[in-house]
Design a protein around this motif. Structure first.
Motif, PDB file in Angstrom:
ATOM      1  N   PHE A  87       0.846  -1.190   0.000  1.00  0.00           N
ATOM      2  CA  PHE A  87       0.000   0.000   0.000  1.00  0.00           C
ATOM      3  C   PHE A  87       0.880   1.238   0.000  1.00  0.00           C
ATOM      4  O   PHE A  87       1.992   1.221   0.551  1.00  0.00           O
ATOM      5  CB  PHE A  87      -0.913  -0.028   1.240  1.00  0.00           C
ATOM      6  N   GLY A  88       0.355   2.314  -0.597  1.00  0.00           N
ATOM      7  CA  GLY A  88       1.182   3.483  -0.826  1.00  0.00           C
ATOM      8  C   GLY A  88       1.272   4.479   0.307  1.00  0.00           C
ATOM      9  O   GLY A  88       1.988   5.467   0.207  1.00  0.00           O
ATOM     10  N   GLU A  89       0.526   4.270   1.368  1.00  0.00           N
ATOM     11  CA  GLU A  89       0.564   5.245   2.474  1.00  0.00           C
ATOM     12  C   GLU A  89       0.170   4.563   3.785  1.00  0.00           C
ATOM     13  O   GLU A  89      -0.369   3.454   3.781  1.00  0.00           O
ATOM     14  CB  GLU A  89      -0.405   6.397   2.197  1.00  0.00           C
ATOM     15  N   ASN A  90       0.421   5.243   4.896  1.00  0.00           N
ATOM     16  CA  ASN A  90      -0.099   4.777   6.180  1.00  0.00           C
ATOM     17  C   ASN A  90      -1.583   5.130   6.232  1.00  0.00           C
ATOM     18  O   ASN A  90      -1.967   6.243   5.882  1.00  0.00           O
ATOM     19  CB  ASN A  90       0.621   5.475   7.341  1.00  0.00           C
ATOM     20  N   MET A  91      -2.388   4.201   6.695  1.00  0.00           N
ATOM     21  CA  MET A  91      -3.834   4.469   6.648  1.00  0.00           C
ATOM     22  C   MET A  91      -4.591   3.650   7.687  1.00  0.00           C
ATOM     23  O   MET A  91      -4.296   2.467   7.889  1.00  0.00           O
ATOM     24  CB  MET A  91      -4.350   4.106   5.252  1.00  0.00           C
ATOM     25  N   ASN A  92      -5.569   4.273   8.334  1.00  0.00           N
ATOM     26  CA  ASN A  92      -6.484   3.525   9.197  1.00  0.00           C
ATOM     27  C   ASN A  92      -7.447   2.750   8.309  1.00  0.00           C
ATOM     28  O   ASN A  92      -8.041   3.328   7.390  1.00  0.00           O
ATOM     29  CB  ASN A  92      -7.267   4.480  10.105  1.00  0.00           C
ATOM     30  N   THR A  93      -7.588   1.478   8.584  1.00  0.00           N
ATOM     31  CA  THR A  93      -8.395   0.633   7.702  1.00  0.00           C
ATOM     32  C   THR A  93      -9.284  -0.295   8.523  1.00  0.00           C
ATOM     33  O   THR A  93      -9.230  -0.307   9.758  1.00  0.00           O
ATOM     34  CB  THR A  93      -7.484  -0.261   6.830  1.00  0.00           C
ATOM     35  N   GLN A  94     -10.093  -1.056   7.810  1.00  0.00           N
ATOM     36  CA  GLN A  94     -10.884  -2.102   8.453  1.00  0.00           C
ATOM     37  C   GLN A  94     -10.524  -3.436   7.814  1.00  0.00           C
ATOM     38  O   GLN A  94     -10.516  -3.558   6.583  1.00  0.00           O
ATOM     39  CB  GLN A  94     -12.374  -1.814   8.286  1.00  0.00           C
ATOM     40  N   PHE A  95     -10.224  -4.403   8.647  1.00  0.00           N
ATOM     41  CA  PHE A  95      -9.930  -5.758   8.196  1.00  0.00           C
ATOM     42  C   PHE A  95     -11.205  -6.568   8.403  1.00  0.00           C
ATOM     43  O   PHE A  95     -11.707  -6.664   9.519  1.00  0.00           O
ATOM     44  CB  PHE A  95      -8.749  -6.341   8.966  1.00  0.00           C
TER      45      PHE A  95
END
Lengths: 368, 397
Positions: free
Chosen positions: A279-287
């Motif tokens: 992935f190209g950036e740091n990001m808050n996500t949902q798994f």
């Protein structure tokens, strides 16, 4: 000047009074914002709530704003107060301000949805007019209203080509599983096959290792080597033989990874599946994981969640939605899936599905 | 004979104090109503009504004074949690509160997030949902407090859904949250929602409900699990007595005076002395095992429906079977009894009224509601209340 001076003083007093009311509302609602887990803060909230619920309806936008700062428990405290206020004063709802709040994307998803529900309840006709504008909304609960409207219109289209075009437009906007599958099924009837795996971002290519021992369900808490280090070239002692990493993938329409296909329908076993996600950036996500087996999920070596439950219902899409982070570059994703000792026909599945979305539910693909 | 009279008196006196129906299966969690009315299951009867519901649910209604309280859930993920207050007289909504689930809402298609029946102490009402969100409100719909027990403990959930109904006694709200992953029961201060005690429970799915047992100072709460029965002091959570021969995880125990009917090895009757922290097993009979629903008590008898839809009437003290008859199932909800009649709704929406005596049971009336009914009805005064996913009905005499 003699005329202007009193006017200026009056204006200052007015601003002061306004600030006093605003800060007093802020003070009143603060205990509801500060509610924490385990009933922490309840004592203060119990005293604060009746005063908040007694506010006039003009303060509803401030309460919606307070929801921006509250956790889901605080949201419910405030929601109940707004409901009580609305009961008293349907006709005096500050509807324009509430619409303004709804239209401001910087407000929190739950507060915006609450704003829409207030409008729906007090002014259903105005709510109806707002719905088409939600088609690109980042909030899923609002977007689905617009998608549902567009889908309904598409279904009524009698020209097949036009209908397919409309369905494709809907598919492009839909984010929620039930709506995506509904459009996909409708398109299938018109002879168009949708690649749901790709569209919904299921991760279908993994490396797997197993089976390890799960006798008496003890494997769930046993720390087998893959939990300590990922080394595709290593082999380890498994439940009965030496085990090594092998590719595991699926062609299933909805990305279901069937571990039985790798190892056979065996019982009291553990398998690990590992993949990498760039992935190209740091990001808050949902798994988003689905499994009817007991499982654990690690992202970049951090255990995000563990669920020790077997065969209570079927494997579902987005069964568990876990907040986490992707880091810029390569991310390691490791899933441990356990099978228990039950022998009934409905307990033979050993499986999972997995995808990653942003915090609003839009799919994130590896390599972006 | 004296024992029977004392038992009957105790049951009658507790239920005739008022016409409230405060818990799942009534004020004493035993499916008994002191109503003397024969309720006519005729939807066209004067005083009968039907209210449309905007959400799903298989929780039962409860009645406090002239108000009916009911929970429901709606939304694509059943994430909207509704609490309704209806007028007993008209069926009109007096107030409604909507909340958003903070815990998991996934459950089996047959059940719903609104599976647990509300409870009341006569001045407050409490609703618990499968998401383990708990809300305490006044009778006027003012929020007193709320908790999110799965928000607190993220593994407290069951993939099939949860259904244990909460109870109130001695100013304590008892919430039972039992499942495979993280099981506990909790005593919560009814005034402010703070935790008074939390007790680890067997890690296993459990859909049975706690029951009230005993009276006055000696009132205790019965917690049931696959391991058996735990009699608990509601104020401290301390176990007073345990029965460890296993019990069902679906139908619940049924108190009748100082006897507890436990769905264990079929059915087992325990005489429990809460003041002396001991119990005596009176009898056990595997022919008296319930299906999904729990037994109902009537006078010195109890009535139980088994998995084959056979209704059995037996003596509470001895387990002596008085008679059996087949009813029209399938049965999910529990039956409710008065001294003379049993009311039961099957899954297909068929309501059946069965006249009961020591000698026989006889179906004397029925109604087809045409909707799936999974709940247990409630009786208050001359009204019987029952709900489906879409409707709440009141029938009267």
């Amino acid at each position: 000047m003699k005329i202007l001076l009193p006017l200026i003083v009056y204006l200052f007093l007015l601003i002061d009074a306004f600030n006093a009311v605003t800060s007093s509302v802020r003070d009143l609602v603060q205990p509801l914002i500060e509610i924490k887990k385990n009933g922490t803060g309840n004592r203060l909230a119990v005293h604060a709530w009746p005063k908040v619920a007694d506010l006039p309806a003009q303060h509803i936008p401030e309460l919606l704003n307070a929801m921006n700062r509250a956790n889901p428990l605080g949201d419910n405290w405030i929601r109940a107060a707004i409901s009580k206020i609305s009961d008293k004063s349907d006709s005096t709802l500050p509807i324009d301000e509430i619409i303004q709040f709804l239209n401001n994307y910087s407000n929190h998803a739950d507060s915006r949805v609450e704003a829409f529900r207030i409008i729906q309840s007090g002014h259903p006709n105005r709510a109806e007019l707002l719905i088409p504008g939600f088609l690109n909304d980042p909030v899923m609960a609002l977007r689905r209203e617009a998608v549902a409207k567009k889908l309904s219109a598409a279904k009524k289209e009698t020209n097949k080509i036009e209908r397919i075009n409309l369905f494709n437009e809907v598919l492009n906007k839909a984010r929620e599983v039930d709506q995506i599958t509904e459009v996909s099924n409708a398109l299938k009837e018109d002879g168009v096959i949708v690649n749901l795996k790709e569209l919904m971002g299921f991760m279908v290519d993994w490396q797997a290792i197993g089976p390890f021992d799960n006798t008496e369900r003890k494997g769930f808490n046993s720390i087998y080597p893959p939990e300590q280090k990922i080394n595709y070239h290593a082999s380890y002692r498994g439940k009965s033989d030496s085990v090594k990493w092998t590719p595991l993938s699926t062609e299933h329409e909805l990305g279901l990874i069937n571990i039985n296909e790798q190892y056979g329908e065996i019982k009291e076993v553990v398998a690990y599946a590992h993949t990498q996600f760039t992935f190209g950036e740091n990001m808050n996500t949902q798994f988003r994981i689905g499994s009817k087996n007991a499982w654990k999920l690690w992202v970049n070596g951090e255990l995000l969640f563990a669920r020790d439950e077997y065969h209570r219902g079927k494997t579902r899409i987005d069964q568990f939605v876990i907040d986490g982070k992707l880091q810029k570059g390569t991310n390691d994703i490791l899933i441990k899936v356990c099978q228990n000792e039950q022998t009934q026909s409905w307990t033979k599945q050993w499986e999972f599905n997995f995808r990653i979305t942003d915090q609003e539910g839009s799919v994130i693909h590896s390599g972006n | 004979m004296i024992k029977i009279l004392i038992l009957a008196f105790a049951l009658l006196s507790l239920n005739s104090l008022h016409a409230n129906w405060l818990n799942f299966r009534g004020n004493q969690s035993n499916g008994f109503s002191a109503s003397k009315s024969l309720i006519d299951l005729n939807a066209d009867q004067e005083g009968a009504w039907r209210a449309k519901l905007p959400g799903r649910g298989l929780s039962s209604p409860i009645i406090v004074g002239d108000k009916v309280f009911l929970s429901a859930s709606s939304g694509v993920k059943q994430e909207t949690l509704h609490i309704f207050c209806f007028s007993c007289r008209t069926g009109l909504i007096i107030w409604e509160r909507k909340f958003r689930a903070t815990g998991r809402t996934i459950c089996h298609e047959k059940t719903s997030v609104a599976a647990s029946t509300m409870t009341s102490d006569g001045s407050k009402v409490v609703a618990q949902f499968s998401s383990n969100d708990v809300f305490c409100l006044t009778l006027s719909g003012d929020l007193i407090w709320l908790r999110g027990l799965t928000y607190d403990f993220p593994n407290a959930a069951n993939g099939l859904g949860m259904s244990s109904s909460p109870l109130i006694t001695k100013g304590v709200l008892l919430a039972q949250v039992e499942n495979d992953a993280y099981s506990f029961s909790m005593g919560i201060n009814l005034n402010n929602g703070e935790t008074l005690w939390k007790k680890d429970r067997p890690r296993a799915a459990n859909w049975s409900s706690p029951t009230l047992f005993g009276f006055g100072d000696n009132q205790a709460i019965i917690l049931q699990s696959k391991e058996g029965i735990s009699v608990v002091n509601p104020k401290s959570g301390k176990e007073i007595y345990s029965f460890s021969e296993g019990a069902s995880t679906i139908p619940s125990s049924t108190p009748a005076g100082n006897i507890l009917l436990v769905p264990s090895n079929g059915m087992t009757a325990l005489k429990i002395y809460t003041d002396q922290e001991k119990a005596k097993q009176l009898w056990s009979d595997n022919k008296l095992g319930p299906g999904t629903g729990s037994p109902a008590v009537s006078k010195d008898r109890f009535l139980v429906i088994n998995k084959a839809n056979v209704l059995t009437c037996a003596r509470i003290e001895t387990g002596e079977i008085l008679w059996r008859m087949r009813i029209k199932g399938p049965a999910s909800g529990s039956p409710i009894a008065t001294e003379s009649h049993l009311y039961f709704f099957n899954e297909e929406g068929l309501g059946q009224v069965i006249e009961i005596s020591d000698e026989k049971g006889e179906v004397v009336a029925s109604v087809d509601l045409g909707e799936t009914i999974l709940c247990t009805p409630a009786i208050s005064g001359n009204g019987l209340y029952v709900r489906s996913d879409n409707s709440l009905w009141k029938f009267t005499n």
